[in-house]
Write an enzyme that holds these catalytic residues in place. Structure first.
Site, mmCIF file in Angstrom:
data_model
loop_
_atom_site.group_PDB
_atom_site.id
_atom_site.type_symbol
_atom_site.label_atom_id
_atom_site.label_comp_id
_atom_site.label_asym_id
_atom_site.label_seq_id
_atom_site.Cartn_x
_atom_site.Cartn_y
_atom_site.Cartn_z
ATOM 1 C CE1 TYR A 33 12.468 -8.540 -5.566
ATOM 2 C CE2 TYR A 33 11.006 -6.844 -4.706
ATOM 3 C CZ TYR A 33 11.487 -8.145 -4.688
ATOM 4 O OH TYR A 33 10.954 -9.061 -3.808
ATOM 5 N NE ARG A 52 6.623 -10.435 -10.913
ATOM 6 C CZ ARG A 52 7.046 -11.443 -10.152
ATOM 7 N NH1 ARG A 52 6.167 -12.223 -9.531
ATOM 8 N NH2 ARG A 52 8.332 -11.708 -10.031
ATOM 9 N NE ARG A 100 12.982 11.671 3.910
ATOM 10 C CZ ARG A 100 11.785 11.746 4.517
ATOM 11 N NH1 ARG A 100 11.153 12.918 4.574
ATOM 12 N NH2 ARG A 100 11.237 10.667 5.048
ATOM 13 C CG HIS A 102 6.264 11.884 2.126
ATOM 14 N ND1 HIS A 102 7.039 12.663 2.950
ATOM 15 C CD2 HIS A 102 6.138 10.688 2.759
ATOM 16 C CE1 HIS A 102 7.360 11.986 4.035
ATOM 17 N NE2 HIS A 102 6.821 10.780 3.955
ATOM 18 C CE LYS A 149 9.915 -9.865 -7.487
ATOM 19 N NZ LYS A 149 9.545 -10.688 -6.321
ATOM 20 C CD GLU A 182 2.702 -13.694 -1.187
ATOM 21 O OE1 GLU A 182 2.902 -14.226 -2.297
ATOM 22 O OE2 GLU A 182 2.651 -12.459 -1.023
ATOM 23 C CG LEU A 207 4.618 -11.110 -6.388
ATOM 24 C CD1 LEU A 207 4.335 -9.686 -6.836
ATOM 25 C CD2 LEU A 207 6.101 -11.302 -6.111
#
Length: 287
Positions: A33, A52, A100, A102, A149, A182, A207
């Site tokens: 995101y 990014r 579903r 993995h 991210k 952070e 990040l």
């Protein structure tokens, strides 16, 4: 006025927006995101945010669902439909919808895209800038690739809840060596006892914030030297200033950590100087 969102090819009322129960972002957190600040009718630092985003997609091997130009068009339209002048726009790309399992879907499925936006009151941040915020330290128990991210933010959620329950507004992660990494949703900076502006290097442990990068540009314009190095909790507590940076906070002073005042317990001048110059230096994309 109703809010609007974009979900996989459709602009819908925010209250009606939905994704499949088999979307991998929902089931596995298999998604990335970005959050962009919107100020005075401009998207701030859009190019860096999208750069990014491309990096995050590449790191977890998701194919972008559309071109950058098409994505920018959607961001602008969502902002226009929500009449955002000051606020934020959020976009999320997951690996898509599949049974579903993995492992990656085979054959590959189209990535899912969600875009939302909302207005924010600049006066709320102005009050925080004037007073500063409180923070607490917490052990950094996140996975080893927080430089990507992703939406997998459970450790951040728990850390921020711990901060809230302690009467603070941010959590500060500390690694196994006792060094600061952070904030729960921000990058962290100090002005050390020698007057140097210091932040942790952008390795896999943090990040690489877009606001963090632009703050370095601002500091350069102002003649403020920046040193990227690791620092301890003790050095942070003894600093002249501590502040956090993020897309929706820009440059926010931290005046107390773990109940101990930073310097005189009031916001410092370095954070204010950087914040005052930020918008003039940052890239601005008209909505």
């Amino acid at each position: 006025m109703p809010r609007f969102a974009y979900v996989n090819g459709r602009y819908v009322r925010h209250a009606d927006a939905a994704v499949s129960i088999e979307d991998r972002g929902l089931v596995f957190g298999d998604a990335v995101y970005e959050v962009c600040q919107v100020q005075r009718g401009f998207i701030v630092d859009l190019t860096r945010h999208l750069d990014r985003l491309d990096r995050s997609l590449g790191e977890i091997r998701i194919r972008a669902p559309m071109s950058r130009a098409a994505l920018v068009g959607i961001l602008r339209e969502v902002l226009r439909r929500n009449r955002v002048v000051n606020g934020m726009v959020y976009l999320q790309i997951s690996r898509g919808v599949a049974r579903r399992d993995h492992v990656f879907p085979s054959p590959e499925v189209r990535a899912s895209l969600i875009v939302t936006a909302k207005s924010l009151n600049p006066a709320i941040n102005a009050a925080k800038y004037a007073a500063g915020i409180k923070a607490v330290t917490v052990p950094d128990n996140r996975w080893g690739r927080v430089d990507i991210k992703t939406v997998g933010l459970l450790s951040n959620v728990l850390a921020r809840q711990q901060a809230k329950e302690a009467g603070a507004q941010e959590a500060i992660f500390v690694d196994r060596d006792g060094k600061v990494t952070e904030g729960g949703a921000t990058n962290l900076w100090i002005v050390d006892k020698a007057g140097m502006l210091v932040t942790r290097p952008a390795d896999h442990a943090i990040l690489q914030g877009i606001t963090r990068t632009t703050v370095m540009d601002v500091a350069g314009k102002l003649g403020i030297a920046v040193e990227e190095r690791r620092f301890s909790v003790t050095e942070m507590l003894e600093a002249r200033e501590v502040f956090i940076t993020g897309a929706t906070t820009i440059c926010l002073p931290v005046v107390a950590i773990d109940g101990q005042s930073i310097a005189n317990g009031h916001p410092g001048m370095t954070a204010q100087k950087i914040r005052d110059a930020f918008f003039a230096v940052a890239e601005k994309t008209v909505i």
